[in-house]
Design an enzyme around this catalytic site. Structure first.
Site, PDB file in Angstrom:
ATOM      1  N   GLY A   1       0.782  -0.727   0.046  1.00  0.00           N
ATOM      2  CA  GLY A   1       0.137  -0.177  -0.166  1.00  0.00           C
ATOM      3  C   GLY A   1       1.226   1.411   0.154  1.00  0.00           C
TER       4      GLY A   1
ATOM      5  N   ARG B   1       0.709  -5.053  -5.111  1.00  0.00           N
ATOM      6  CA  ARG B   1       1.320  -6.244  -4.420  1.00  0.00           C
ATOM      7  C   ARG B   1       1.076  -7.320  -5.115  1.00  0.00           C
ATOM      8  NH1 ARG B   1      -0.207  -4.462   0.634  1.00  0.00           N
ATOM      9  NH2 ARG B   1      -1.470  -3.176   1.313  1.00  0.00           N
TER      10      ARG B   1
ATOM     11  N   ASP C   1       5.079  -4.639   6.506  1.00  0.00           N
ATOM     12  CA  ASP C   1       5.601  -6.378   6.410  1.00  0.00           C
ATOM     13  C   ASP C   1       5.778  -7.381   5.802  1.00  0.00           C
ATOM     14  OD1 ASP C   1       2.391  -5.499   7.553  1.00  0.00           O
ATOM     15  OD2 ASP C   1       2.513  -7.705   7.247  1.00  0.00           O
TER      16      ASP C   1
ATOM     17  N   THR D   1       4.837   2.428   7.060  1.00  0.00           N
ATOM     18  CA  THR D   1       3.239   2.214   6.696  1.00  0.00           C
ATOM     19  C   THR D   1       3.055   2.513   7.103  1.00  0.00           C
ATOM     20  OG1 THR D   1       1.498   0.447   7.761  1.00  0.00           O
ATOM     21  CG2 THR D   1       3.617   0.594   8.393  1.00  0.00           C
ATOM     22  N   ILE D   2       1.772   3.440   6.976  1.00  0.00           N
ATOM     23  CA  ILE D   2       0.851   4.651   7.434  1.00  0.00           C
ATOM     24  C   ILE D   2       0.569   3.845   9.057  1.00  0.00           C
ATOM     25  CG2 ILE D   2      -0.021   5.541   5.879  1.00  0.00           C
ATOM     26  CD1 ILE D   2      -2.757   4.154   6.751  1.00  0.00           C
ATOM     27  N   ASP D   3       1.040   2.069   9.386  1.00  0.00           N
ATOM     28  CA  ASP D   3      -0.112   2.213   9.871  1.00  0.00           C
ATOM     29  C   ASP D   3       0.906   1.422  11.367  1.00  0.00           C
ATOM     30  OD1 ASP D   3      -2.331   0.784   8.626  1.00  0.00           O
ATOM     31  OD2 ASP D   3      -1.566  -1.152   8.297  1.00  0.00           O
TER      32      ASP D   3
ATOM     33  N   ASP E   1       3.092  -0.649  12.230  1.00  0.00           N
ATOM     34  CA  ASP E   1       3.045  -1.379  13.254  1.00  0.00           C
ATOM     35  C   ASP E   1       4.704  -2.230  12.905  1.00  0.00           C
ATOM     36  OD1 ASP E   1       2.706  -1.938  10.640  1.00  0.00           O
ATOM     37  OD2 ASP E   1       0.383  -2.963  11.062  1.00  0.00           O
TER      38      ASP E   1
ATOM     39  N   MET F   1      -7.389   3.153   9.746  1.00  0.00           N
ATOM     40  CA  MET F   1      -7.078   2.068   8.838  1.00  0.00           C
ATOM     41  C   MET F   1      -6.231   1.883  10.308  1.00  0.00           C
ATOM     42  SD  MET F   1      -5.747   2.814   4.954  1.00  0.00           S
ATOM     43  CE  MET F   1      -6.776   2.538   4.128  1.00  0.00           C
ATOM     44  N   GLY F   2      -6.168   0.425   9.657  1.00  0.00           N
ATOM     45  CA  GLY F   2      -4.804  -0.496  10.829  1.00  0.00           C
ATOM     46  C   GLY F   2      -5.740  -1.951  11.043  1.00  0.00           C
ATOM     47  N   ARG F   3      -5.077  -2.919  10.255  1.00  0.00           N
ATOM     48  CA  ARG F   3      -4.880  -3.739   9.499  1.00  0.00           C
ATOM     49  C   ARG F   3      -5.356  -4.809  11.080  1.00  0.00           C
ATOM     50  NH1 ARG F   3      -5.246  -7.056   5.467  1.00  0.00           N
ATOM     51  NH2 ARG F   3      -5.088  -5.572   3.937  1.00  0.00           N
TER      52      ARG F   3
ATOM     53  N   ARG G   1     -24.320   7.351  14.055  1.00  0.00           N
ATOM     54  CA  ARG G   1     -23.960   7.402  12.713  1.00  0.00           C
ATOM     55  C   ARG G   1     -21.905   6.456  12.497  1.00  0.00           C
ATOM     56  NH1 ARG G   1     -27.247  10.556   9.434  1.00  0.00           N
ATOM     57  NH2 ARG G   1     -29.335  10.344  10.262  1.00  0.00           N
TER      58      ARG G   1
ATOM     59  N   HIS H   1      -8.805   5.552   2.496  1.00  0.00           N
ATOM     60  CA  HIS H   1      -7.816   5.488   1.892  1.00  0.00           C
ATOM     61  C   HIS H   1      -7.666   7.113   1.944  1.00  0.00           C
ATOM     62  CE1 HIS H   1      -8.696   2.068   0.083  1.00  0.00           C
ATOM     63  NE2 HIS H   1      -7.419   1.891   0.453  1.00  0.00           N
TER      64      HIS H   1
ATOM     65  N   GLN I   1      -6.574   8.500   4.777  1.00  0.00           N
ATOM     66  CA  GLN I   1      -6.379   8.726   5.121  1.00  0.00           C
ATOM     67  C   GLN I   1      -3.914   8.293   4.502  1.00  0.00           C
ATOM     68  OE1 GLN I   1      -7.380   6.530   8.583  1.00  0.00           O
ATOM     69  NE2 GLN I   1      -8.226   5.302   7.389  1.00  0.00           N
ATOM     70  N   ARG I   2      -3.971   7.664   3.802  1.00  0.00           N
ATOM     71  CA  ARG I   2      -3.277   7.538   2.693  1.00  0.00           C
ATOM     72  C   ARG I   2      -3.035   8.657   1.989  1.00  0.00           C
ATOM     73  NH1 ARG I   2      -3.175   1.040   1.969  1.00  0.00           N
ATOM     74  NH2 ARG I   2      -3.331   1.988  -0.292  1.00  0.00           N
TER      75      ARG I   2
HETATM   76  O1  F6P Z   1      -0.819  -1.282   5.076  1.00  0.00           O
HETATM   77  C1  F6P Z   1      -1.845  -0.278   5.880  1.00  0.00           C
HETATM   78  C2  F6P Z   1      -2.895  -0.269   4.983  1.00  0.00           C
HETATM   79  O2  F6P Z   1      -3.569   0.985   4.846  1.00  0.00           O
HETATM   80  C3  F6P Z   1      -3.759  -1.098   5.969  1.00  0.00           C
HETATM   81  O3  F6P Z   1      -4.139  -0.419   6.708  1.00  0.00           O
HETATM   82  C4  F6P Z   1      -5.392  -1.827   5.403  1.00  0.00           C
HETATM   83  O4  F6P Z   1      -5.874  -2.294   5.750  1.00  0.00           O
HETATM   84  C5  F6P Z   1      -4.681  -1.588   4.248  1.00  0.00           C
HETATM   85  O5  F6P Z   1      -3.217  -0.741   4.176  1.00  0.00           O
HETATM   86  C6  F6P Z   1      -5.611  -1.163   3.186  1.00  0.00           C
HETATM   87  O6  F6P Z   1      -4.303  -1.601   1.787  1.00  0.00           O
HETATM   88  P1  F6P Z   1      -5.353  -1.382   0.106  1.00  0.00           P
HETATM   89  O7  F6P Z   1      -5.969  -0.139  -0.181  1.00  0.00           O
HETATM   90  O8  F6P Z   1      -3.785  -1.738  -1.153  1.00  0.00           O
HETATM   91  O9  F6P Z   1      -6.031  -2.794   0.051  1.00  0.00           O
END
Ligand code: F6P
Length: 339
Positions: free
Chosen positions: A11, A73, A104, A126-128, A130, A170-172, A263, A269, A271-272
């Site tokens: 991502g 990916r 990761d 990663t924005i996450d 982690d 976000m935050g998988r 609500r 996205h 956030q990215r």
């Molecule tokens: O790994 C970063 C991340 O932003 C996750 O928090 C999110 O689940 C994922 O990417 C979404 O990625 P994509 O839009 O490529 O499916």
């Protein structure tokens, strides 16, 4: 003259272009090295899709979101035959070191390649936030600011309408964005994958808050929290679940248990995308220049990392050892302000 190959995979993340710029300028200025940009992540390495990157090519990309190299990916071990599927491009372009900018999954692939003989330096992305072995990843600060701005805005409309608003971020598997965003935005609760939640408890604290005279609440939900009912997710090309939307499952339950209109806003996205914050521009530039240094010094099998205020090299294996979660003392800080 040595040659550094650079790719961005997985991502995207604000600051990727700042890292690329840092690598290219440092390689040219300090190491008399050439940089070959690999297009669309591992895919370009498998297909031989590369272009030479000089300082002029990166002179105006510092503040740009996305990645000028593109990303995907696709993975050499999932979609090819591992090292063999990238060896030709490495040889044909005389690449001495490959700098891999990724999260990761990408870093694990980089580690495998390095165990199979590739000369690799990793840059955690990663924005996450982690990735193990580094205190912060670039992109996280930008994402948290976006979440904080959103919470500020959602708070005023929640208050005007006497509503509960769930903000999904976000935050998988880890809740860094949710926890930092929740603290910065003053959220009434923060649900993260690392800490199992109890909806009776969450709704009890919302009801208590409303009984005490506050008639609105904002709850931050990380996309990776356990959903109230099991769902079958679509998969991405790497095999990861495509997350997003768990807050839509939680909202009716919270509305029923509290009696307050509830609500949902999914930030997704947003956030990215877009320009990196000043902090992320500096961090990304420092990581990029350090990665070029490590490549030039032949420090392969390493990953650049932020430790305290310093940028250091750590073993790539350390970066891949685990996915780093929110520590309890930090979550406790968020929790202090729940309700
Ligand atoms: O790994 C970063 C991340 O932003 C996750 O928090 C999110 O689940 C994922 O990417 C979404 O990625 P994509 O839009 O490529 O499916």
């Amino acid at each position: 003259m040595s040659v550094i190959g650079v790719l961005t995979a997985g991502g995207d993340c604000p600051g990727l272009n700042a890292v690329i710029r840092g690598i290219v300028v440092r390689a040219h200025e300090n190491h008399d090295a050439e940089v070959v940009g690999i297009m669309n992540g591992w895919e370009g390495l498998m297909d031989g899709d590369v272009k030479l990157l000089g300082p002029r090519d990166v002179s105006d990309i510092l503040a740009k979101g996305g990645t000028v190299l593109g990303t995907s990916r696709k993975d050499p071990y999932v979609h090819g035959d591992g090292y063999a599927s990238i060896a030709k491009t490495i040889k044909r372009n005389d690449i001495d070191t490959l700098i891999v900018i990724g999260g990761d999954g990408t870093l694990r692939t980089a580690l495998r390649l390095s165990e199979d003989g590739a000369k690799v330096v990793g840059v955690p992305k990663t924005i996450d936030n982690d990735i193990n072995g580094t205190d912060f990843t670039f992109g996280f600060n930008t994402a948290v600011q976006i979440v904080t701005d959103a919470i500020d805005r959602l708070t005023t409309t929640a208050e005007a309408h006497n509503r509960v608003i769930l903000v999904e971020v976000m935050g998988r598997t880890k809740g860094w964005i949710a926890t930092y965003g929740g603290i910065a935005g003053g959220a009434q609760a923060v649900l993260i994958p690392e800490v199992p939640y109890d909806l009776d408890e969450v709704t009890a604290l919302i009801r208590r808050r409303h009984r005490r005279g506050k008639n609105y609440s904002v709850v931050v939900v990380a996309e990776g929290v356990e959903p109230p009912q099991k769902v079958e997710h679509q998969k991405d090309i790497f095999g990861f679940d495509r997350l997003g939307g768990v807050a839509y499952q939680l909202a009716p339950v919270i509305e029923r248990l509290t009696g307050y209109e509830t609500r949902v806003t999914v930030l997704g996205h947003l956030q990215r995308g877009g320009t990196p914050s000043a902090f992320d521009r500096v961090l990304a530039t420092r990581l990029g220049t350090k990665a070029a240094d490590l490549a030039a010094e032949g420090q392969h099998g390493t990953m650049v990392a932020m430790r305290g205020a310093d940028i250091v090299a750590v073993p790539l294996a350390e970066g891949c050892a685990e996915i780093r979660g929110v520590d309890q003392p930090l979550y406790d800080v968020a929790q202090t302000f729940f309700g």
